[in-house]
Write a protein that holds these residues in place. Sequence first.
Motif, PDB file in Angstrom:
ATOM      1  N   ALA A 113       5.388   4.132  -8.298  1.00 15.68           N
ATOM      2  CA  ALA A 113       5.293   4.410  -6.866  1.00 15.68           C
ATOM      3  C   ALA A 113       5.834   5.804  -6.621  1.00 15.68           C
ATOM      4  O   ALA A 113       6.784   6.239  -7.274  1.00 15.68           O
ATOM      5  CB  ALA A 113       6.086   3.381  -6.069  1.00 15.68           C
ATOM      6  N   GLN A 114       5.219   6.443  -5.652  1.00 18.50           N
ATOM      7  CA  GLN A 114       5.527   7.864  -5.438  1.00 18.50           C
ATOM      8  C   GLN A 114       5.704   8.162  -3.962  1.00 18.50           C
ATOM      9  O   GLN A 114       4.991   7.620  -3.127  1.00 18.50           O
ATOM     10  CB  GLN A 114       4.339   8.648  -6.015  1.00 18.50           C
ATOM     11  CG  GLN A 114       4.228  10.045  -5.638  1.00 18.50           C
ATOM     12  CD  GLN A 114       2.959  10.737  -6.110  1.00 18.50           C
ATOM     13  OE1 GLN A 114       2.390  11.502  -5.358  1.00 18.50           O
ATOM     14  NE2 GLN A 114       2.482  10.493  -7.330  1.00 18.50           N
ATOM     15  N   THR A 115       6.661   9.038  -3.677  1.00 17.77           N
ATOM     16  CA  THR A 115       6.752   9.588  -2.331  1.00 17.77           C
ATOM     17  C   THR A 115       6.702  11.107  -2.437  1.00 17.77           C
ATOM     18  O   THR A 115       6.925  11.667  -3.517  1.00 17.77           O
ATOM     19  CB  THR A 115       8.033   9.138  -1.597  1.00 17.77           C
ATOM     20  OG1 THR A 115       7.984   9.587  -0.235  1.00 17.77           O
ATOM     21  CG2 THR A 115       9.285   9.690  -2.251  1.00 17.77           C
ATOM     22  N   ILE A 146      12.231   3.960  -1.115  1.00 19.50           N
ATOM     23  CA  ILE A 146      11.624   4.929  -0.186  1.00 19.50           C
ATOM     24  C   ILE A 146      10.164   5.159  -0.560  1.00 19.50           C
ATOM     25  O   ILE A 146       9.478   5.940   0.087  1.00 19.50           O
ATOM     26  CB  ILE A 146      12.386   6.282  -0.143  1.00 19.50           C
ATOM     27  CG1 ILE A 146      12.482   6.910  -1.538  1.00 19.50           C
ATOM     28  CG2 ILE A 146      13.741   6.123   0.500  1.00 19.50           C
ATOM     29  CD1 ILE A 146      12.987   8.355  -1.496  1.00 19.50           C
ATOM     30  N   THR A 147       9.698   4.500  -1.584  1.00 18.70           N
ATOM     31  CA  THR A 147       8.311   4.620  -2.032  1.00 18.70           C
ATOM     32  C   THR A 147       7.538   3.351  -1.670  1.00 18.70           C
ATOM     33  O   THR A 147       8.112   2.252  -1.614  1.00 18.70           O
ATOM     34  CB  THR A 147       8.256   4.820  -3.553  1.00 18.70           C
ATOM     35  OG1 THR A 147       9.026   3.795  -4.187  1.00 18.70           O
ATOM     36  CG2 THR A 147       8.808   6.168  -3.956  1.00 18.70           C
ATOM     37  N   GLY A 148       6.238   3.511  -1.477  1.00 21.03           N
ATOM     38  CA  GLY A 148       5.397   2.346  -1.185  1.00 21.03           C
ATOM     39  C   GLY A 148       5.201   1.481  -2.417  1.00 21.03           C
ATOM     40  O   GLY A 148       5.967   1.556  -3.381  1.00 21.03           O
ATOM     41  N   PHE A 182       0.828  -1.206   0.000  1.00 24.78           N
ATOM     42  CA  PHE A 182       0.000   0.000   0.000  1.00 24.78           C
ATOM     43  C   PHE A 182       0.872   1.269   0.000  1.00 24.78           C
ATOM     44  O   PHE A 182       2.102   1.191  -0.007  1.00 24.78           O
ATOM     45  CB  PHE A 182      -0.939  -0.013   1.224  1.00 24.78           C
ATOM     46  CG  PHE A 182      -0.222  -0.122   2.538  1.00 24.78           C
ATOM     47  CD1 PHE A 182       0.184   1.003   3.234  1.00 24.78           C
ATOM     48  CD2 PHE A 182       0.062  -1.371   3.089  1.00 24.78           C
ATOM     49  CE1 PHE A 182       0.858   0.901   4.440  1.00 24.78           C
ATOM     50  CE2 PHE A 182       0.737  -1.481   4.299  1.00 24.78           C
ATOM     51  CZ  PHE A 182       1.134  -0.350   4.970  1.00 24.78           C
ATOM     52  N   PHE A 183       0.201   2.398  -0.001  1.00 21.36           N
ATOM     53  CA  PHE A 183       0.896   3.688   0.037  1.00 21.36           C
ATOM     54  C   PHE A 183       0.360   4.495   1.221  1.00 21.36           C
ATOM     55  O   PHE A 183      -0.839   4.463   1.493  1.00 21.36           O
ATOM     56  CB  PHE A 183       0.623   4.494  -1.237  1.00 21.36           C
ATOM     57  CG  PHE A 183       1.120   3.832  -2.497  1.00 21.36           C
ATOM     58  CD1 PHE A 183       2.434   3.987  -2.907  1.00 21.36           C
ATOM     59  CD2 PHE A 183       0.270   3.041  -3.256  1.00 21.36           C
ATOM     60  CE1 PHE A 183       2.894   3.368  -4.059  1.00 21.36           C
ATOM     61  CE2 PHE A 183       0.715   2.427  -4.415  1.00 21.36           C
ATOM     62  CZ  PHE A 183       2.039   2.584  -4.821  1.00 21.36           C
ATOM     63  N   TYR A 209       8.294   0.363   0.405  1.00 18.38           N
ATOM     64  CA  TYR A 209       8.691   0.872   1.724  1.00 18.38           C
ATOM     65  C   TYR A 209       8.038   0.098   2.866  1.00 18.38           C
ATOM     66  O   TYR A 209       8.653  -0.128   3.901  1.00 18.38           O
ATOM     67  CB  TYR A 209       8.310   2.357   1.810  1.00 18.38           C
ATOM     68  CG  TYR A 209       8.715   3.024   3.086  1.00 18.38           C
ATOM     69  CD1 TYR A 209      10.005   3.497   3.259  1.00 18.38           C
ATOM     70  CD2 TYR A 209       7.807   3.178   4.133  1.00 18.38           C
ATOM     71  CE1 TYR A 209      10.402   4.108   4.446  1.00 18.38           C
ATOM     72  CE2 TYR A 209       8.181   3.791   5.322  1.00 18.38           C
ATOM     73  CZ  TYR A 209       9.475   4.255   5.465  1.00 18.38           C
ATOM     74  OH  TYR A 209       9.850   4.850   6.642  1.00 18.38           O
ATOM     75  N   GLU A 242       4.977   8.658   4.846  1.00 18.97           N
ATOM     76  CA  GLU A 242       5.234   7.234   5.087  1.00 18.97           C
ATOM     77  C   GLU A 242       5.405   6.923   6.573  1.00 18.97           C
ATOM     78  O   GLU A 242       4.996   5.856   7.036  1.00 18.97           O
ATOM     79  CB  GLU A 242       6.500   6.778   4.330  1.00 18.97           C
ATOM     80  CG  GLU A 242       6.297   6.574   2.838  1.00 18.97           C
ATOM     81  CD  GLU A 242       6.446   7.856   2.028  1.00 18.97           C
ATOM     82  OE1 GLU A 242       6.714   8.905   2.638  1.00 18.97           O
ATOM     83  OE2 GLU A 242       6.285   7.803   0.788  1.00 18.97           O
ATOM     84  N   TYR A 257       0.979   8.508   3.019  1.00 20.22           N
ATOM     85  CA  TYR A 257       1.652   9.814   2.930  1.00 20.22           C
ATOM     86  C   TYR A 257       1.305  10.621   4.169  1.00 20.22           C
ATOM     87  O   TYR A 257       0.123  10.884   4.382  1.00 20.22           O
ATOM     88  CB  TYR A 257       1.209  10.551   1.669  1.00 20.22           C
ATOM     89  CG  TYR A 257       1.477   9.755   0.425  1.00 20.22           C
ATOM     90  CD1 TYR A 257       2.715   9.799  -0.191  1.00 20.22           C
ATOM     91  CD2 TYR A 257       0.496   8.911  -0.104  1.00 20.22           C
ATOM     92  CE1 TYR A 257       2.976   9.042  -1.317  1.00 20.22           C
ATOM     93  CE2 TYR A 257       0.756   8.154  -1.234  1.00 20.22           C
ATOM     94  CZ  TYR A 257       1.996   8.220  -1.843  1.00 20.22           C
ATOM     95  OH  TYR A 257       2.253   7.464  -2.951  1.00 20.22           O
TER      96      TYR A 257
END
Lengths: 99, 249
Positions: free
Chosen positions: B143-145, B73-75, A35-36, B49, A40, A38
């Motif tokens: 993927a993005q941070t 460092i990105t999910g 998953f993501f 991540y 993190e 923000y």
Amino acid sequence: MKQESIILRYEKTVKVDIVIGDECRIIDIIISGDFFAYPEDSIERLESKLKECRDELCIEEAFRELSSSVVLGVNVEDLKNKVMGFIKNCRSVYSGGGI
Amino acid sequence: MRVILDLEGRDVYWQMAIDEALLHLRINGRIDNTLRLYRFKPSAVTIGYFQRIRDSVNIDYLNASGIDYTRRITGGGSVYHDSGGEITYSIVLPAEGALVDILESYRVLCGALVYALRKIGLQAEFVPINDVVVYGRKISGSAQTRRLGYILQHGTLMYATDLDTLEKALVAPREKLMSKGVRSIRERVVTIKEVLGSVDVDQIVKSLIEGFSRALNAEVYYDELSGEEIRVASEIISKYRSHEWIYRR
């Protein structure tokens, strides 16, 4: 001490690994998956706050950590309920054992 | 928009360190918005991540095959980066306009890949959150941070990835495969070569740059990595090699 895992499928996959100790207290918890979130580090802060929780109120409070975060691919409300489920199950086992 | 063609290939630790360095330097105003196209050499695996390494890759296979791996460092999920079959992109830019909203920013930036794939004749579609698919099978993942109002997004484009190796290298939970209606990772993914029968890498690169230029309405100019970018990446790289970082979950 009891170690349990659960895999939850939302838009993304989440795995919860949890260690529950005496008095149904969360000793350790890792929320992992593809998953993501923000920012993190909100997930690490959540995990940290969940440690030592032993009731729903504490878990509810810990999940407020995500209130200003964006978590994509996860049903956070359902995840929270699943974490609460571990504690409820633990309590029911304890109370059941006493009957 | 600055474009860096970095296609000779470097190892996974270096590539992840350069991407992070570009983000830092963009935040600090040291560089323009930058699109970098690159390869992994040797082939490697990256994990998201939030993933646990043992749940997302076949470590025994990777170790036995000499395939490097690290955490991003990105999910997102684990990726097999085939040195001879994949182009990776990374882009750093401010989270402004249509890019403020995270989901929308995935749509805009992945739109560049959709454009590029359609340009070379594939019926590509964006599937939220972060996939591009052809005939329902994943051909690209991104993927993005975000840090301090800036975005780093990176992603893959599989043109001739060895999918047998990919399947051995990665682990997908049964629940994930079932939800996608497939029995194996191999069934879930596709390459340009599989669909078109042949591959023109130069054309793919050109189409990608055009795709990003259109998606962001930005003129492009070509550049190379600067000494400062290389220096910052050199300072960061040890993290990506470290057991502490790779096994932190």
